[in-house]
Enzyme design. Structure first.
Site, PDB file in Angstrom:
ATOM      1  CD  GLU A  94       2.031  38.212  66.501  1.00  0.00           C
ATOM      2  OE1 GLU A  94       1.656  38.495  67.768  1.00  0.00           O
ATOM      3  OE2 GLU A  94       2.975  37.111  66.696  1.00  0.00           O
ATOM      4  CG  ASP A 143       3.063  36.650  76.149  1.00  0.00           C
ATOM      5  OD1 ASP A 143       3.802  36.282  76.953  1.00  0.00           O
ATOM      6  OD2 ASP A 143       2.832  37.663  76.120  1.00  0.00           O
ATOM      7  CE  LYS A 147       3.344  38.727  88.023  1.00  0.00           C
ATOM      8  NZ  LYS A 147       2.122  39.910  88.646  1.00  0.00           N
ATOM      9  CE1 TYR A 218       9.660  38.497  70.856  1.00  0.00           C
ATOM     10  CE2 TYR A 218       9.601  37.652  68.662  1.00  0.00           C
ATOM     11  CZ  TYR A 218       9.520  39.232  69.563  1.00  0.00           C
ATOM     12  OH  TYR A 218       8.150  40.172  69.054  1.00  0.00           O
TER      13      TYR A 218
END
Length: 237
Positions: A94, A143, A147, A218
């Site tokens: 990470e 992630d 876009k 999350y």
């Protein structure tokens, strides 16, 4: 944008994610100072391993299976798996230092000793993982880079999947969880192309988590916001 390449022999690798967020609490600073180095999986960075010698996982964990979690967030799932599976070693990767500090606190609280931590780019770690040395890998809520022009930044691309395939043992399991439909589509296209077979046989296999699943913060946020998690399990050819 930052880059993780600090050694003149290192390949050029742009890194686009966050490295640090809001200020750390004093206890978290202490965890980083006291615990991070002892929990290193070995020489990973180009500055300490420019020849890219493979890590000695047996020296680190003993003669046990080794798992890998890529992008462990706050570390809930990683610690859960370590506690539930004391007979394996787990490496967590990470680059977001706030998440690393959170994990170190959870490791202290849980008292687990079978975790090692690389606080940097997964590509640098996969450089030095021994071939076929990893028995299971997790990519949980990566992630999303929503876009379209940024989709090449996603983990499920050749740049990441090819070294992951090399590092995983034949038959090793690769689990992906995401709440982004387009990420699901890209995963189902790119991961099989990289040499992994999707194991699903019925809708429940991707709609319901596996029995050893721990829902992370999350995932809870995604559920509150009405997004639907997908659980994709692959097996390395």
């Amino acid at each position: 944008m930052t880059t993780s390449n600090k050694h003149p022999g290192a390949p050029w690798r742009n890194f686009y994610g966050r490295i640090k967020g809001k200020g750390l609490r004093p206890a978290q600073e202490r965890y980083l100072d006291e615990d991070l180095e002892p929990l290193s999986p070995g020489p990973v960075g180009w500055d300490v391993n420019p020849q890219r010698h493979p890590l000695d996982l047996t020296a680190t964990f003993g003669d046990v299976p080794v798992w890998l979690e890529i992008g462990f967030g706050g570390g809930e799932h990683l610690v859960h798996q370590a506690k539930s599976n004391p007979g394996v070693g787990i490496i967590g990767c990470e680059p977001f230092i706030n998440g690393v500090a959170m994990l170190l606190g959870k490791i202290r609280d849980a008292g687990v000793s079978n975790i090692r931590v690389w606080p940097g780019d997964a590509r640098d770690l996969m450089d030095v993982l021994p071939e076929s040395g990893i028995a299971k890998a997790f990519l949980l809520y990566p992630d999303p880079w929503p876009k379209k022009k940024h989709h090449r930044r996603r983990f499920v691309t050749d740049e990441h999947l090819e070294p992951l395939h090399r590092a995983l043992a034949p038959g090793a399991e690769f689990r992906v969880a995401t709440d982004i439909p387009d990420y699901v589509r890209q995963t189902l296209i790119e991961v099989p192309k990289a040499g992994f077979a999707w194991t699903a046989e019925r809708p429940a296999d991707w709609r319901e988590p596996l029995r050893d699943w721990l829902s992370t913060r999350y995932e809870q946020k995604a559920l509150r916001e009405g997004r639907v998690p997908h659980y994709l399990t692959f097996r390395r050819d």
